[in-house]
Design a protein around this motif. Sequence first.
Motif, PDB file in Angstrom:
ATOM      1  N   SER A  45       0.802  -1.228   0.000  1.00 22.55           N
ATOM      2  CA  SER A  45       0.000   0.000   0.000  1.00 22.55           C
ATOM      3  C   SER A  45       0.828   1.268   0.000  1.00 22.55           C
ATOM      4  O   SER A  45       0.257   2.351  -0.177  1.00 22.55           O
ATOM      5  CB  SER A  45      -0.896   0.024   1.245  1.00 22.55           C
ATOM      6  N   GLY A  46       2.155   1.166   0.235  1.00 24.01           N
ATOM      7  CA  GLY A  46       2.890   2.375   0.511  1.00 24.01           C
ATOM      8  C   GLY A  46       2.463   2.948   1.852  1.00 24.01           C
ATOM      9  O   GLY A  46       1.977   2.230   2.743  1.00 24.01           O
ATOM     10  N   ALA A  73      -0.481  -7.402   2.278  1.00 23.82           N
ATOM     11  CA  ALA A  73       0.796  -6.827   2.702  1.00 23.82           C
ATOM     12  C   ALA A  73       1.863  -7.908   2.580  1.00 23.82           C
ATOM     13  O   ALA A  73       1.742  -8.966   3.205  1.00 23.82           O
ATOM     14  CB  ALA A  73       0.713  -6.333   4.144  1.00 23.82           C
ATOM     15  N   THR A  74       2.896  -7.657   1.763  1.00 28.13           N
ATOM     16  CA  THR A  74       3.966  -8.659   1.672  1.00 28.13           C
ATOM     17  C   THR A  74       4.665  -8.818   3.014  1.00 28.13           C
ATOM     18  O   THR A  74       5.063  -9.919   3.389  1.00 28.13           O
ATOM     19  CB  THR A  74       5.006  -8.280   0.606  1.00 28.13           C
ATOM     20  N   HIS A  75       4.818  -7.725   3.752  1.00 30.02           N
ATOM     21  CA  HIS A  75       5.316  -7.723   5.118  1.00 30.02           C
ATOM     22  C   HIS A  75       4.941  -6.383   5.724  1.00 30.02           C
ATOM     23  O   HIS A  75       4.350  -5.541   5.042  1.00 30.02           O
ATOM     24  CB  HIS A  75       6.814  -8.012   5.183  1.00 30.02           C
ATOM     25  N   VAL A  76       5.271  -6.163   6.989  1.00 24.15           N
ATOM     26  CA  VAL A  76       4.672  -5.022   7.676  1.00 24.15           C
ATOM     27  C   VAL A  76       5.604  -3.824   7.811  1.00 24.15           C
ATOM     28  O   VAL A  76       5.282  -2.883   8.542  1.00 24.15           O
ATOM     29  CB  VAL A  76       4.110  -5.425   9.070  1.00 24.15           C
ATOM     30  N   HIS A  77       6.742  -3.807   7.112  1.00 24.63           N
ATOM     31  CA  HIS A  77       7.550  -2.594   7.092  1.00 24.63           C
ATOM     32  C   HIS A  77       6.720  -1.454   6.509  1.00 24.63           C
ATOM     33  O   HIS A  77       5.927  -1.648   5.586  1.00 24.63           O
ATOM     34  CB  HIS A  77       8.832  -2.816   6.298  1.00 24.63           C
ATOM     35  N   LEU A  78       6.925  -0.254   7.040  1.00 28.19           N
ATOM     36  CA  LEU A  78       5.975   0.823   6.797  1.00 28.19           C
ATOM     37  C   LEU A  78       5.955   1.323   5.359  1.00 28.19           C
ATOM     38  O   LEU A  78       4.942   1.882   4.914  1.00 28.19           O
ATOM     39  CB  LEU A  78       6.255   1.984   7.749  1.00 28.19           C
ATOM     40  N   ASP A  79       7.046   1.160   4.601  1.00 27.21           N
ATOM     41  CA  ASP A  79       7.002   1.575   3.198  1.00 27.21           C
ATOM     42  C   ASP A  79       6.153   0.616   2.374  1.00 27.21           C
ATOM     43  O   ASP A  79       5.786   0.928   1.233  1.00 27.21           O
ATOM     44  CB  ASP A  79       8.417   1.694   2.620  1.00 27.21           C
ATOM     45  N   HIS A  80       5.811  -0.537   2.940  1.00 23.16           N
ATOM     46  CA  HIS A  80       4.955  -1.513   2.271  1.00 23.16           C
ATOM     47  C   HIS A  80       3.535  -1.514   2.832  1.00 23.16           C
ATOM     48  O   HIS A  80       2.582  -1.758   2.092  1.00 23.16           O
ATOM     49  CB  HIS A  80       5.541  -2.915   2.416  1.00 23.16           C
ATOM     50  N   PRO A 109      -0.860  -1.169  15.897  1.00 25.61           N
ATOM     51  CA  PRO A 109       0.448  -0.779  15.342  1.00 25.61           C
ATOM     52  C   PRO A 109       1.440  -0.163  16.325  1.00 25.61           C
ATOM     53  O   PRO A 109       2.507   0.266  15.894  1.00 25.61           O
ATOM     54  CB  PRO A 109       0.071   0.268  14.274  1.00 25.61           C
ATOM     55  N   SER A 110       1.160  -0.126  17.612  1.00 28.80           N
ATOM     56  CA  SER A 110       2.020   0.619  18.533  1.00 28.80           C
ATOM     57  C   SER A 110       3.442   0.062  18.567  1.00 28.80           C
ATOM     58  O   SER A 110       4.421   0.827  18.540  1.00 28.80           O
ATOM     59  CB  SER A 110       1.423   0.626  19.938  1.00 28.80           C
ATOM     60  N   ARG A 111       3.589  -1.255  18.598  1.00 30.55           N
ATOM     61  CA  ARG A 111       4.948  -1.833  18.614  1.00 30.55           C
ATOM     62  C   ARG A 111       5.647  -1.615  17.279  1.00 30.55           C
ATOM     63  O   ARG A 111       6.856  -1.382  17.231  1.00 30.55           O
ATOM     64  CB  ARG A 111       4.884  -3.340  18.940  1.00 30.55           C
ATOM     65  N   LEU A 112       4.894  -1.701  16.200  1.00 28.17           N
ATOM     66  CA  LEU A 112       5.458  -1.446  14.874  1.00 28.17           C
ATOM     67  C   LEU A 112       5.993  -0.026  14.796  1.00 28.17           C
ATOM     68  O   LEU A 112       7.096   0.227  14.297  1.00 28.17           O
ATOM     69  CB  LEU A 112       4.380  -1.677  13.820  1.00 28.17           C
ATOM     70  N   THR A 128       7.320  11.160   7.712  1.00 32.89           N
ATOM     71  CA  THR A 128       7.238  10.245   6.577  1.00 32.89           C
ATOM     72  C   THR A 128       6.011   9.334   6.632  1.00 32.89           C
ATOM     73  O   THR A 128       5.414   9.041   5.596  1.00 32.89           O
ATOM     74  CB  THR A 128       8.508   9.374   6.510  1.00 32.89           C
ATOM     75  N   TYR A 129       5.642   8.881   7.829  1.00 28.68           N
ATOM     76  CA  TYR A 129       4.600   7.862   7.933  1.00 28.68           C
ATOM     77  C   TYR A 129       3.322   8.347   8.608  1.00 28.68           C
ATOM     78  O   TYR A 129       2.264   7.759   8.407  1.00 28.68           O
ATOM     79  CB  TYR A 129       5.138   6.644   8.686  1.00 28.68           C
ATOM     80  N   GLY A 130       3.409   9.393   9.417  1.00 26.23           N
ATOM     81  CA  GLY A 130       2.215   9.868  10.113  1.00 26.23           C
ATOM     82  C   GLY A 130       1.715   8.844  11.118  1.00 26.23           C
ATOM     83  O   GLY A 130       2.483   8.034  11.650  1.00 26.23           O
TER      84      GLY A 130
END
Length: 326
Positions: A45-46, A73-80, A109-112, A128-130
């Motif tokens: 999703s970006g 989501a391929t994985h949960v890193h925030l750019d993805h 998402p708090s731990r992320l 960058t992510y808000g």
Amino acid sequence: MTPTPLPFVKTIDHGIHVIDTGFHRDAFDAAYLIVENGRAAFVDSGTNDSVPRLLAALDDADVARDAVDFVIATHVHLDHAGGVGLLMQQLPSAQLVVHPQGAPHLIEPSRLMAGARAVYGDEEVARTYGDVIGVPAERVLRTADAMTLELAGRPLQFLDTPGHARHHHCIWDARSRGFFTGDTFGLSYREFDTARGAWAMPTTTPVQFEPEALRHSIERMLAYTPECMYLTHYGRVGDVPRLANLLLTQLDAMVALAVTLPDDEHRHVALMQGLCAIHMNSLRAHGSTLPELRVCELLAIDLELNAQGIKVWLDRKSKRSAGAAA
């Protein structure tokens, strides 16, 4: 009147649309829209800022918002996956499809976010992510290795592919004979294309880089004899065996460099310099004539994050060795 094409969307074969999410720079970060018989799925999703582009791509493909069945989501890193929660609010029929180890982080998402702040700092994460929005648990579908979902009769198979992250899966699309690879099949920026084709490099970002697992995941995908790979960074690439060889050769060199460096205050700089040299040598062999300064500019973010990820792996490896010796 013919509608003006969206400059950030490229429609390719098999109902697949590549969406430039606008993250960092043009042609850096992609999300994908798959359309099949009037139904649709997004892959990645970006960030929150990317969501208007994804919705515009959906409108441009003449697909109703309630016709989107899956946000993957391929994985949960925030750019993805940073924009997944905001996107899901606009798609009333969609399920979020995510690796079981990543699901809790997209529900709450708090731990992320805390992990992202540890890597990037508070100000950068806010800019960058808000605020990453959680997804209601009842709308979340956890995958299992080799599980298949049907998108309007089109099978999408999920493979557990650790190495870049333990919460990573890749998606095999038999229709196009390609994998949606997230970060498992590395990075391939169009600025590095030459007469030989695309070039690729591994990504070892924090905090779960595991080189042996990454090699196994790449080899497992190769067993499907894919004709193409759909990378988040960036776009569709072919000539898969050659790119896999590039990735694995550089991966071996990166590991060989890392294990020789002393654990002192100079290690990070030495890693950055050594990684840059590995990729420059690979690019020169690939026929790239870009000036080294330009290469370093294009890879600045990746070199920094890769060095951080390798450091975490080295520290974890050192602790295991110390524990075994105790």
